[in-house]
Design a protein around this motif. Structure first.
Motif, short mmCIF file in Angstrom:
data_model
loop_
_atom_site.label_atom_id
_atom_site.label_comp_id
_atom_site.label_asym_id
_atom_site.label_seq_id
_atom_site.Cartn_x
_atom_site.Cartn_y
_atom_site.Cartn_z
N TYR A 144 -14.67 -44.07 -10.55
CA TYR A 144 -14.15 -43.76 -11.89
C TYR A 144 -12.85 -42.98 -11.76
CZ TYR A 144 -14.38 -41.94 -16.74
OH TYR A 144 -14.12 -41.60 -18.06
N ASN A 145 -11.74 -43.59 -12.18
CA ASN A 145 -10.44 -42.94 -12.10
C ASN A 145 -10.29 -42.02 -13.31
OD1 ASN A 145 -7.55 -42.45 -12.54
ND2 ASN A 145 -7.24 -43.87 -10.84
N THR A 146 -10.34 -40.72 -13.07
CA THR A 146 -10.35 -39.76 -14.18
C THR A 146 -9.03 -39.76 -14.94
OG1 THR A 146 -9.68 -38.03 -12.61
CG2 THR A 146 -12.03 -38.28 -13.05
N VAL A 147 -7.91 -39.98 -14.26
CA VAL A 147 -6.61 -39.98 -14.92
C VAL A 147 -6.46 -41.18 -15.84
CG1 VAL A 147 -4.12 -40.14 -14.55
CG2 VAL A 147 -5.51 -38.67 -13.07
N GLU A 148 -6.75 -42.38 -15.31
CA GLU A 148 -6.62 -43.60 -16.11
C GLU A 148 -7.65 -43.63 -17.23
OE1 GLU A 148 -4.06 -45.66 -15.85
OE2 GLU A 148 -3.39 -44.25 -14.31
N ALA A 149 -8.84 -43.12 -16.97
CA ALA A 149 -9.87 -43.08 -18.00
C ALA A 149 -9.46 -42.19 -19.16
CB ALA A 149 -11.19 -42.60 -17.40
N GLU A 150 -8.86 -41.05 -18.85
CA GLU A 150 -8.40 -40.14 -19.91
C GLU A 150 -7.31 -40.80 -20.75
OE1 GLU A 150 -6.77 -35.55 -20.48
OE2 GLU A 150 -7.14 -36.35 -18.47
N LYS A 151 -6.40 -41.52 -20.09
CA LYS A 151 -5.35 -42.23 -20.83
C LYS A 151 -5.94 -43.24 -21.80
CE LYS A 151 -1.84 -42.14 -17.13
NZ LYS A 151 -1.10 -43.01 -16.17
N ALA A 152 -7.05 -43.88 -21.37
CA ALA A 152 -7.68 -44.92 -22.19
C ALA A 152 -8.68 -44.34 -23.18
CB ALA A 152 -8.36 -45.94 -21.29
N ASP A 172 -12.84 -54.50 -21.04
CA ASP A 172 -11.69 -54.81 -20.16
C ASP A 172 -11.30 -53.64 -19.25
OD1 ASP A 172 -11.48 -57.38 -21.24
OD2 ASP A 172 -10.15 -56.68 -22.85
N GLN A 173 -12.20 -52.68 -19.08
CA GLN A 173 -11.90 -51.50 -18.26
C GLN A 173 -12.71 -51.46 -16.96
OE1 GLN A 173 -9.46 -49.73 -19.16
NE2 GLN A 173 -9.25 -49.96 -21.36
N VAL A 174 -13.46 -52.54 -16.67
CA VAL A 174 -14.36 -52.54 -15.52
C VAL A 174 -14.06 -53.76 -14.63
CG1 VAL A 174 -16.77 -52.50 -14.74
CG2 VAL A 174 -16.16 -51.52 -16.98
N ILE A 175 -14.05 -53.51 -13.32
CA ILE A 175 -13.95 -54.60 -12.34
C ILE A 175 -15.14 -54.49 -11.39
CG2 ILE A 175 -12.66 -55.38 -10.29
CD1 ILE A 175 -10.10 -54.87 -11.73
N ALA A 183 -9.35 -49.14 -8.56
CA ALA A 183 -9.53 -47.94 -9.37
C ALA A 183 -8.77 -46.77 -8.75
CB ALA A 183 -11.02 -47.61 -9.50
N ALA A 184 -8.82 -46.66 -7.44
CA ALA A 184 -8.11 -45.57 -6.76
C ALA A 184 -6.61 -45.67 -6.98
CB ALA A 184 -8.42 -45.60 -5.27
N ALA A 185 -6.10 -46.90 -7.06
CA ALA A 185 -4.66 -47.11 -7.25
C ALA A 185 -4.25 -47.01 -8.71
CB ALA A 185 -4.28 -48.48 -6.71
N GLY A 186 -5.22 -46.81 -9.61
CA GLY A 186 -4.90 -46.66 -11.03
C GLY A 186 -4.71 -47.97 -11.76
N PRO A 244 -9.62 -48.36 -14.74
CA PRO A 244 -10.33 -47.07 -14.73
C PRO A 244 -11.64 -47.10 -13.95
CG PRO A 244 -9.59 -47.63 -16.95
CD PRO A 244 -9.40 -48.85 -16.12
N ILE A 245 -12.35 -48.26 -13.95
CA ILE A 245 -13.70 -48.29 -13.39
C ILE A 245 -13.85 -49.46 -12.42
CG2 ILE A 245 -16.16 -48.50 -13.92
CD1 ILE A 245 -15.52 -47.33 -16.69
N GLY A 246 -14.29 -49.16 -11.22
CA GLY A 246 -14.58 -50.18 -10.22
C GLY A 246 -15.99 -50.04 -9.72
#
Length: 339
Positions: free
Chosen positions: A133-141, A159-162, A213-216, A219-221
């Motif tokens: 869970y990418n906390t930065v990208e998740a907060e943006k979304a 559309d936020q999960v891979i 997810a690590a690369a932004g 948000p969720i992998g």
């Protein structure tokens, strides 16, 4: 004297030919091990076995499994080193593995060894599902962290999960088979129907969703825990989430392919794969290994993950693999990335 010279020359040539032949013993080894680890494995093995050359054939779990099955009547591999135990159980049921008890196998945790005597396969390490869970990208979304698998069906995550495609990825297959065990067959497919609504795409690699997810890039992998811990140690803004229902897992394992013409060399390789030295290598990529007492604490490995590992029914996963993959593909393959 001339005859003696010719005899000595002939003996020297014979000896040289034998040495060259010995130096050129080659093993074709099929593997799903992460590509960056292969050179280190071969180098360590060759330090004590310089006369055996490993020719790697590396791909994701599903592709290697399909390749082995396609070649069952004309095997091309000598050894499988690092393939999901569920795949090796399937190969065993097809009579495609050569049973062998490697020297030192009794030192391994029993749950990492096939129950037959001699065993058809021996385990190396285990990898465990988790959510990156990418906390930065998740907060943006505007997202909040999920705490369970079922949370991921919330429309908030559209559309936020891979996640990995189970037809090509062992991680993807352990996810799907574990959901069918945790939620029941009907409930498992219902869950995946809901999850599919939020999937941006399915990858052909188990580690890729976490890397993305690590690369932004998302948000969720849905991936495996060690990959998340490694990315977090490298500075990625990740939280590694252990879903409350429990997590699926599988083990990488090794076996000799039935029909190999290089039995002795194959046995030497399998002997090496169960050593403490080999398990120490596995521990640089996995937190759970077959040799008791070897595994060291892993930085950023999530608390409670090992306790969350489900009582995985490997026989269920192996025996139903083809049917599960066929059903999954018919429902969800439209979102898979191109191969």
């Amino acid at each position: 004297m001339k005859h003696k010279t010719k005899l000595l020359a002939a003996l020297a040539l014979s000896s040289l030919t034998a040495n060259v032949a010995a130096a050129e013993t080659e093993l074709t080894v099929y593997t799903a091990v992460e590509a960056e680890d292969l050179a280190r494995y071969a180098e360590t093995f060759n330090a004590s076995n310089p006369d055996i050359k490993i020719n790697w054939v590396r791909d994701s779990t599903g592709i290697i499994t399909a390749k082995l099955l396609a070649e069952r009547d004309n095997p091309q591999a000598d050894v499988v080193w690092g393939l999901a135990a569920t795949s090796l159980l399937l190969l065993k049921s097809e009579g495609m593995l050569e049973p062998y008890a490697p020297a030192g196998v009794g030192d391994l945790d029993a749950k990492f060894v096939d129950g037959d005597n001699p065993p058809a396969w021996v385990g190396m390490d285990a990898w465990v599902a988790a959510v990156c869970y990418n906390t930065v990208e998740a907060e943006k979304a505007g997202l909040t962290p999920p705490t369970s698998w079922k949370d991921l069906t919330d429309p908030m995550y559209k559309d936020q999960v891979i996640m990995p495609n189970p037809n090509s990825s062992g991680t993807g297959f352990l996810d799907v088979s574990s959901w069918l065990q945790m939620f029941g067959e009907e409930g498992g497919w219902e869950y995946m129907d809901g999850l599919h609504e939020n999937i941006a795409r399915y990858t052909h690699s188990g580690s890729k969703p976490c890397k993305l997810a690590a690369a932004g890039e998302i948000p969720i992998g849905i991936s495996f825990a060690f990959r998340g811990a490694k990315s977090k140690a490298d500075g990625a803004p990740l939280e590694i989430i252990v879903p409350s229902e429990g997590v699926g897992w599988d083990m990488e394992a090794t076996a000799i392919v039935a029909g190999t013409a290089n039995v002795e060399a194959a046995q030497k390789l399998v002997d090496f794969t169960v050593t403490k030295e080999a398990n120490e290598m596995y521990n640089t990529g996995y937190a759970v290994v077959a040799y008791p007492g070897v595994a060291k604490p892993v930085e950023h490995f999530p608390d409670g993950l090992l306790d969350a590992m489900i009582d995985n029914d490997f026989e269920f996963a192996a025996n139903n693999r083809a049917a599960i993959l066929k059903e999954w593909q018919s429902r969800y393959d439209g979102k898979s990335e191109a191969k």
